[in-house]
Design an enzyme around this catalytic site. Structure first.
Site, PDB file in Angstrom:
ATOM      1  N   SER A  46      -0.755  -6.296   7.409  1.00  0.00           N
ATOM      2  CA  SER A  46      -0.467  -5.195   8.335  1.00  0.00           C
ATOM      3  C   SER A  46      -1.551  -5.076   9.399  1.00  0.00           C
ATOM      4  O   SER A  46      -1.269  -4.972  10.590  1.00  0.00           O
ATOM      5  CB  SER A  46      -0.355  -3.886   7.544  1.00  0.00           C
ATOM      6  OG  SER A  46      -0.333  -2.786   8.416  1.00  0.00           O
TER       7      SER A  46
ATOM      8  N   GLU B 293       0.832  -1.217   0.000  1.00  0.00           N
ATOM      9  CA  GLU B 293       0.000   0.000   0.000  1.00  0.00           C
ATOM     10  C   GLU B 293       0.861   1.259   0.000  1.00  0.00           C
ATOM     11  O   GLU B 293       0.565   2.242  -0.686  1.00  0.00           O
ATOM     12  CB  GLU B 293      -0.947   0.010   1.213  1.00  0.00           C
ATOM     13  CG  GLU B 293      -1.923   1.167   1.135  1.00  0.00           C
ATOM     14  CD  GLU B 293      -2.737   1.376   2.408  1.00  0.00           C
ATOM     15  OE1 GLU B 293      -2.996   2.545   2.746  1.00  0.00           O
ATOM     16  OE2 GLU B 293      -3.128   0.381   3.054  1.00  0.00           O
TER      17      GLU B 293
END
Length: 314
Positions: free
Chosen positions: A230, A132
Site C-alpha cells: 500500500s 492491515e
C-alpha cells in the site's frame, strides 16, 4: 546510448521503516531460536525479494493457520496485524506464536478497542481487503466498525448506529487523500472523535513528504516496491499529484523503460517502506550500465526510530 547524462534525485528517507526491520528480524531470530521451518501467516512484509530470501532460510508462508501441517512449529503473524480470532485459534491449536505486528498498527488496534469500550461506533479509513484493514476490523465485534475508502463514501456515509462516532485510519495511506476524507467527515459530523495522534505512520508521512519535495523537478519518477504494498503504491500517486505525471512502480516483474529514461534529463527514485535498499542499488546499477549518471541524494528528515523485538527472542 551510454553517454547520455542523467541526473538522479534520490529521495530520502526511503525504504525500510522500523516496523518492517523489526518484522524481518523476528523471522530471522525465530529461525535461529527454533530451527527451520517456522511458519509465517501472510507475507511478513509486502516484498517478494524479502519473502523469497526468508523462504531460503527456512520460513514457510501460509495464508491461514489451518494450512500448517506441523502445529508443533512456531508461527509468526505479519507486520500488518491480525484479527483477534487468529491468536485465539493459535492457542486452541497449542501453537507457539510470535506477533510481528508493527507497534504503530497495534496502537491503532488499541485505539479502536478503547473507543469501542467508550461507546463509540467506529469508522476505519482504509483500503478494503488490505491485511492491515482486515486485522484492525477484526479487533472489534462485527458491526461495531465500518470501512470508508474514499471521499464519495465519506459524503454518503450515514450513521445508523445511533452511537457517537469516531474514526481511525490505516497507517499506510496517502496523507493528502486521508486529510480530504477526514475533512468531509468532520464537516458532516461535528462531534466526531479523532485519534489523539495521527494514525498514518511516521515512515509513510516522511517518504511521501520526501517524494513531494522533488517530484516537480523530475521528468520521470520511479518507486521501488511491490504491487501489493500500500505505501509503495501511494508513493507513485503522490509523485504524480506533486508534479511528475510520468511516475511508476518498479516491482519484481517490471521491465525498465530505458527508452523513456533516455529522453529524460532528471529522474526521481524512492522506495516503499517494505523494499530493501539492495533493490534501489540494483536499479541504479542497471541505469549506470547504460547512461552516465549523477546522483544527488535529497534528505528531508533523519529517521532514528527503532522498535524492540519480543523478549522471548532475545
Amino acid at each position: 546510448m551510454k553517454n547520455k547524462e542523467i541526473k538522479i534525485l534520490l529521495s530520502a528517507p526511503r525504504g525500510f521503516c522500523a516496523g518492517v526491520e523489526r518484522a524481518i528480524e523476528i523471522v530471522e531470530k525465530s529461525i535461529q531460536k527454533y530451527g527451520a521451518p517456522v511458519y509465517v501467516r501472510h507475507e511478513i512484509v509486502h516484498n517478494k525479494f524479502v519473502v523469497d530470501d526468508l523462504k531460503k532460510r527456512g520460513a514457510i508462508f501460509v495464508e491461514e493457520l489451518e494450512e500448517i501441517q506441523d502445529k508443533s512449529r512456531p508461527v509468526i503473524f505479519s507486520a500488518h496485524g491480525v484479527p483477534k480470532k487468529i491468536p485465539a485459534d493459535a492457542k486452541n491449536y497449542n501453537m507457539t506464536y510470535i506477533d510481528a505486528t508493527c507497534p504503530l498498527v497495534s496502537k491503532v488496534h488499541r485505539e479502536a478497542e478503547n473507543l469501542n469500550k467508550a461507546g463509540y461506533h467506529i469508522i476505519l479509513i482504509g483500503h478494503e481487503n488490505h491485511p492491515e484493514v482486515v486485522g484492525t476490523m477484526g479487533q472489534l465485534p462485527s458491526g461495531s466498525i465500518e470501512l470508508i475508502q474514499n471521499e464519495i463514501e465519506a459524503k454518503n456515509y450515514n450513521n445508523k448506529s445511533n452511537k457517537k462516532i469516531a474514526f481511525v485510519t490505516q497507517t499506510t495511506l496517502s496523507v493528502d487523500d486521508t486529510k480530504d476524507i477526514i475533512q468531509i467527515l468532520k464537516s458532516r459530523f461535528k462531534d466526531i472523535q479523532e485519534p489523539k495522534k495521527e494514525d498514518i505512520c511516521y515512515a509513510t508521512t516522511n517518504r511521501q513528504m520526501a517524494v513531494k519535495n522533488i517530484a516537480k523537478q523530475c521528468d520521470m519518477f520511479f518507486i521501488i516496491g511491490s504491487r501489493n504494498s500500500s505505501n509503495s503504491v501511494r508513493l507513485v500517486e503522490v509523485a504524480k499529484k506533486s508534479g511528475c505525471e510520468n511516475s511508476r512502480l518498479i516491482h519484481s516483474e517490471s521491465k525498465i523503460p530505458y527508452n523513456e529514461i533516455q529522453n529524460s534529463n532528471t529522474i526521481g527514485i524512492s522506495s516503499g517502506a517494505s523494499a530493501p535498499e539492495i533493490l534501489v542499488n540494483n536499479f541504479i546499477d542497471d541505469l549506470r550500465n547504460r547512461f552516465t549518471i549523477k546522483i544527488n541524494e535529497i534528505e528531508i528528515i533523519k529517521e532514528n526510530v527503532v522498535f524492540k523485538i519480543p523478549k522471548k527472542l532475545n
